[in-house]
Design a protein around this motif. Structure first.
Motif, short mmCIF file in Angstrom:
data_model
loop_
_atom_site.label_atom_id
_atom_site.label_comp_id
_atom_site.label_asym_id
_atom_site.label_seq_id
_atom_site.Cartn_x
_atom_site.Cartn_y
_atom_site.Cartn_z
N LEU A 1 -42.95 -27.57 26.74
CA LEU A 1 -44.16 -26.81 26.38
C LEU A 1 -44.07 -26.27 24.94
CD1 LEU A 1 -46.84 -25.38 27.09
CD2 LEU A 1 -45.48 -23.60 28.22
N GLY A 2 -43.01 -25.51 24.67
CA GLY A 2 -42.93 -24.82 23.38
C GLY A 2 -42.13 -25.54 22.31
N ASN A 3 -41.30 -26.51 22.72
CA ASN A 3 -40.35 -27.17 21.82
C ASN A 3 -39.38 -26.18 21.16
OD1 ASN A 3 -40.34 -29.31 18.85
ND2 ASN A 3 -39.11 -29.51 20.66
N ILE A 4 -39.06 -25.12 21.93
CA ILE A 4 -38.02 -24.20 21.41
C ILE A 4 -36.91 -23.96 22.42
CG2 ILE A 4 -39.40 -23.01 19.66
CD1 ILE A 4 -39.76 -20.72 21.74
N PRO B 1 -36.88 -21.63 30.95
CA PRO B 1 -36.04 -20.43 30.91
C PRO B 1 -36.64 -19.29 30.08
CG PRO B 1 -35.24 -21.99 29.29
CD PRO B 1 -36.44 -22.63 29.94
N TYR B 2 -37.76 -19.55 29.44
CA TYR B 2 -38.27 -18.66 28.37
C TYR B 2 -38.49 -17.22 28.84
CZ TYR B 2 -41.11 -17.30 24.30
OH TYR B 2 -41.60 -16.69 23.19
N TYR B 3 -39.06 -17.05 30.03
CA TYR B 3 -39.36 -15.69 30.50
C TYR B 3 -38.31 -15.14 31.46
CZ TYR B 3 -43.89 -16.44 28.37
OH TYR B 3 -44.89 -16.69 27.47
N ARG C 1 -36.22 -26.15 26.15
CA ARG C 1 -35.72 -27.29 26.91
C ARG C 1 -35.63 -28.58 26.10
NH1 ARG C 1 -40.14 -26.63 31.43
NH2 ARG C 1 -41.23 -25.99 29.53
N TRP D 1 -47.70 -23.18 19.48
CA TRP D 1 -47.33 -21.82 19.06
C TRP D 1 -46.10 -21.77 18.19
CZ3 TRP D 1 -47.29 -23.11 24.37
CH2 TRP D 1 -48.51 -22.87 25.03
N HIS D 2 -45.15 -22.68 18.40
CA HIS D 2 -43.85 -22.55 17.75
C HIS D 2 -43.58 -23.64 16.71
CE1 HIS D 2 -42.95 -19.32 20.50
NE2 HIS D 2 -43.36 -20.08 21.49
#
Ligand code: 4NP
Length: 163
Positions: free
Chosen positions: A13-16, A131-133, A18, A49-50
């Motif tokens: 999702l964020g590419n930051i 794992p982000y949250y 996984r 976003w990232h």
């Protein structure tokens, strides 16, 4: 080597968290086998976003503790061109699968897009949990999944491509 590289893309999702981890771990395994020139390896996020940012500090620190440096990676968003540019696109969960296939409404490239954990010897629900949250344990759990699945994918490639 005259062969063109095997192009592999990891998507989350964020590419930051996984997918940069998968990019770093997979690249390291390829390098250990001396096969780096045979591959082009990248990662991207379905969200924007990232874009341009380094991987999440918690992910970088877990990866570094376990021997993988993600410091050079920067976030980018997956696009339509990626679907015909890459030979293999591995997505981290079903939402990523949906959002990635949305870029290919004719389904021309859909057979190249697979859930990463289809190749996990212990696939559970086939999702790499975000794992982000969550707490710090989540990053080690994701590392374990990514480590064994990257190994399995590389073994499969060695069979398919005769590496
Ligand atoms: P990733 O994790 O998809 O593994 O990179 C996330 C990172 C950021 C966000 C969501 C998931 N976010 O909403 O900003």
């Amino acid at each position: 080597m005259a062969d063109r590289p095997i192009r592999v893309l990891f998507v989350c999702l964020g590419n930051i968290c996984r997918s940069p981890l998968a990019e770093g771990v997979f690249r390291q395994k390829v390098e250990e086998l001396g096969l780096l020139e045979r591959f082009e390896i990248d990662s991207a996020g379905t969200g924007s976003w990232h874009v341009g940012q380094q991987a999440d500090a918690r992910m970088r620190s877990t990866a570094k503790r376990r021997g993988v440096n993600l410091d050079e990676l920067r976030g980018r968003q997956v696009g339509r061109d990626d679907l015909h540019g890459f030979d293999h696109v591995f997505v981290m969960d079903s939402n990523n699968l949906h959002d990635t296939l949305y870029l290919d409404p004719e389904g021309d490239h859909s057979t190249r897009v697979r859930l990463f954990r289809e190749f996990d010897p212990d696939p559970d629900d086939y999702q790499v949990p975000d794992p982000y949250y969550g707490g710090p344990d989540g990053f080690d759990h994701v590392f374990d999944i990514v480590e064994r699945t990257s190994k399995a994918i590389l073994e499969r490639f060695r069979e398919i491509y005769g590496l």
